[in-house]
Design a protein around this motif. Structure first.
Motif, PDB file in Angstrom:
ATOM      1  N   TYR A 137       1.322  17.315  -4.787  1.00 48.42           N
ATOM      2  CA  TYR A 137       1.759  16.373  -3.755  1.00 48.42           C
ATOM      3  C   TYR A 137       3.229  16.619  -3.403  1.00 48.42           C
ATOM      4  CZ  TYR A 137      -1.968  12.837  -3.045  1.00 48.42           C
ATOM      5  OH  TYR A 137      -3.106  12.158  -2.660  1.00 48.42           O
ATOM      6  N   LEU A 153       0.187  10.137   3.161  1.00 54.53           N
ATOM      7  CA  LEU A 153      -0.283  10.630   1.873  1.00 54.53           C
ATOM      8  C   LEU A 153      -1.809  10.590   1.874  1.00 54.53           C
ATOM      9  CD1 LEU A 153       2.013   9.263  -0.985  1.00 54.53           C
ATOM     10  CD2 LEU A 153       1.955  11.542   0.042  1.00 54.53           C
ATOM     11  N   TYR A 169      -4.474   6.628 -11.070  1.00 53.22           N
ATOM     12  CA  TYR A 169      -4.111   6.607  -9.656  1.00 53.22           C
ATOM     13  C   TYR A 169      -2.768   5.915  -9.455  1.00 53.22           C
ATOM     14  CZ  TYR A 169      -8.736   8.239  -8.207  1.00 53.22           C
ATOM     15  OH  TYR A 169      -9.874   8.991  -8.015  1.00 53.22           O
ATOM     16  N   TYR A 173       0.521   7.849  -7.771  1.00 58.65           N
ATOM     17  CA  TYR A 173       1.139   7.372  -6.533  1.00 58.65           C
ATOM     18  C   TYR A 173       2.549   6.846  -6.783  1.00 58.65           C
ATOM     19  CZ  TYR A 173      -2.888   8.024  -3.487  1.00 58.65           C
ATOM     20  OH  TYR A 173      -3.887   8.585  -2.724  1.00 58.65           O
ATOM     21  N   ARG A 174       2.771   6.189  -7.917  1.00 55.70           N
ATOM     22  CA  ARG A 174       4.113   5.699  -8.240  1.00 55.70           C
ATOM     23  C   ARG A 174       5.103   6.863  -8.302  1.00 55.70           C
ATOM     24  NH1 ARG A 174       3.335   3.742 -13.317  1.00 55.70           N
ATOM     25  NH2 ARG A 174       2.737   1.662 -12.566  1.00 55.70           N
ATOM     26  N   LEU A 177       5.532   8.452  -4.651  1.00 49.68           N
ATOM     27  CA  LEU A 177       6.256   7.580  -3.730  1.00 49.68           C
ATOM     28  C   LEU A 177       7.738   7.487  -4.078  1.00 49.68           C
ATOM     29  CD1 LEU A 177       3.610   4.740  -3.261  1.00 49.68           C
ATOM     30  CD2 LEU A 177       4.415   6.340  -1.511  1.00 49.68           C
ATOM     31  N   LEU A 186      -0.343   5.427   3.507  1.00 49.72           N
ATOM     32  CA  LEU A 186      -1.359   5.843   2.551  1.00 49.72           C
ATOM     33  C   LEU A 186      -2.679   6.002   3.288  1.00 49.72           C
ATOM     34  CD1 LEU A 186      -0.596   3.533  -0.524  1.00 49.72           C
ATOM     35  CD2 LEU A 186       0.374   5.769   0.035  1.00 49.72           C
ATOM     36  N   TRP A 201      -9.650   5.684  -6.265  1.00 50.87           N
ATOM     37  CA  TRP A 201      -8.932   4.609  -6.946  1.00 50.87           C
ATOM     38  C   TRP A 201      -9.538   4.294  -8.318  1.00 50.87           C
ATOM     39  CZ3 TRP A 201      -4.531   4.484  -4.651  1.00 50.87           C
ATOM     40  CH2 TRP A 201      -4.436   4.578  -3.250  1.00 50.87           C
ATOM     41  N   VAL A 216      -0.673  -0.413  -5.987  1.00 50.79           N
ATOM     42  CA  VAL A 216       0.210   0.705  -5.640  1.00 50.79           C
ATOM     43  C   VAL A 216       1.212   0.286  -4.576  1.00 50.79           C
ATOM     44  CG1 VAL A 216       0.267   2.959  -4.492  1.00 50.79           C
ATOM     45  CG2 VAL A 216      -1.406   2.521  -6.304  1.00 50.79           C
TER      46      VAL A 216
END
Length: 388
Positions: A137, A153, A169, A173-174, A177, A186, A201, A216
């Motif tokens: 990512y 994303l 997940y 994502y944390r 981001l 998202l 998820w 998230v």
């Protein structure tokens, strides 16, 4: 009179006369009161002597010309998304080139542009850790941000494969981001669009999955502009919309129920990030202009006949909707052929194209009727159907 002989389901021919009146649409006179992003398709080069399994070659002039057309109607661009065959013929390297070229091409336009950011340069089967997903990512985050682009994303096939729980997940994502420069959109793409994203998820319970996505966004609300939900379930979208953290937007990806979701209700509305806006761009622009002027009835009137068309284009298997989008562009003269990356023009049967032609006509979306008939005749001839 504009008539054509079209095949019936039995193979017989019947005369069909166009019934629609083409929409007359120009540049919007006033700004829309909804953010409207069209996920745009790419135009393939039909003369490229390449193996379709390799993806193919992009006709850059026609691809960028189509983006100028969308922008002229006031529509923003969601670039390098699944409508552009991301992961189905369009590689990450080509996606980045597309992102850079579109940004340069539309540098003088005032429409918003967001860009798909994923992990698709990885082979999901080779991924064995969450760290590898995060690194993938961030490689794309860095490349797109370096090009000056805003991010969407995208849901990750690699993450769906390697994650073992909802917490995985949240963790991924944390971490991602935390590294973005501007708030992102998202993307929750249902498995009807991509079977590899089943149980995204970390659960097959869609309510529980919604709550993971909300966690998230709540944890990183200042890094999230909004979320695009593509589940083709309007009530789930409405329910989630009412639970979003303050300042976080809902972008509808529901190509079945978009008019009422965009119009909204007394508790809010959805913005638009839609593949169907590529195909119905004139209607989308005209309707959004009416909504901005406070004429909800006219908004509904314009978009109502586009819904049967959209539901047909996105019928199961939904992931092949791009074939219908390209067919509409061909009928309307935006490209001279139906060739697609990875040979995807072959992924729908003849009756699909016949019904799409009729539904586009009913929606006023055959913008040049004589050209549309001539091009439909060309398609039919490929199937051995003569007009004599």
């Amino acid at each position: 009179m504009n008539t054509i002989q079209l095949p019936t389901p039995t193979g017989a021919l019947e005369r069909y006369t166009l019934v629609g009146t083409p929409l007359q649409v120009g540049r919007p006179a006033v700004p829309f009161n909804r953010i409207a992003l069209s996920a745009a398709h790419v135009v393939a080069d039909p003369f490229a002597d390449v193996d379709p399994s390799s993806g193919g070659k992009i006709d850059w002039d026609k691809t960028l010309e189509y983006r100028r057309y969308l922008a002229s109607l006031g529509l923003g661009i969601a670039e390098a998304m699944d409508t552009a065959q991301r992961g189905m013929g369009l590689s990450w390297q080509e996606s980045l080139q597309l992102i850079r070229r579109t940004r340069a091409e539309l540098s003088d336009s005032r429409v918003p542009i967001f860009n798909g950011c994923g992990t698709d340069h990885l082979d999901p089967a080779s991924v064995d850790s969450l760290d590898a997903v995060v690194d993938a990512y961030l490689q794309q985050v860095d490349a797109i941000q370096t090009a000056g682009g805003r991010l969407i994303l995208m849901a990750s096939r690699a993450l769906a494969r390697v994650a073992r729980s909802p917490d995985d997940y949240v963790s991924v994502y944390r971490r991602v981001l935390a590294q973005v420069d501007q708030a992102v959109i998202l993307h929750w793409l249902g498995d009807m669009f991509d079977p590899a994203l089943a149980r995204y998820w970390g659960t097959d319970d869609l309510t529980a999955a919604r709550d993971v996505a909300l966690q998230v966004m709540t944890e990183s609300a200042h890094k999230v502009d909004g979320i695009k939900v593509s589940l083709l379930d309007k009530q789930r979208e409405i329910d989630m919309r009412r639970l979003l953290p303050a300042g976080v937007k809902m972008y509808t990806g529901d190509d079945f129920n978009y008019p009422e979701l965009i119009a909204g209700d007394e508790q809010g509305y959805s913005h638009a990030l839609l593949g169907i806006f590529d195909g119905i761009a004139p209607a989308a622009s005209a309707a959004l202009s009416e909504l901005a002027a406070g004429r909800r009835d006219r908004f509904d009137e314009i978009l109502a006949p586009t819904v049967p068309l959209s539901r047909h284009i996105f019928r199961a298997p939904t992931r092949f909707y791009k074939t219908g989008i390209v067919f509409l562009a061909f009928l309307n003269g935006h490209q001279s052929h139906m060739t697609m990356l990875a040979g995807q023009q072959a992924m729908r049967p003849l009756p699909y194209f016949v019904d799409l032609f009729k539904l586009a006509d009913a929606a006023g979306l055959l913008m040049q009727p004589e050209l549309a008939i001539a091009r439909m005749k060309t398609v039919l001839a490929c199937y051995g159907i003569s007009q004599e």
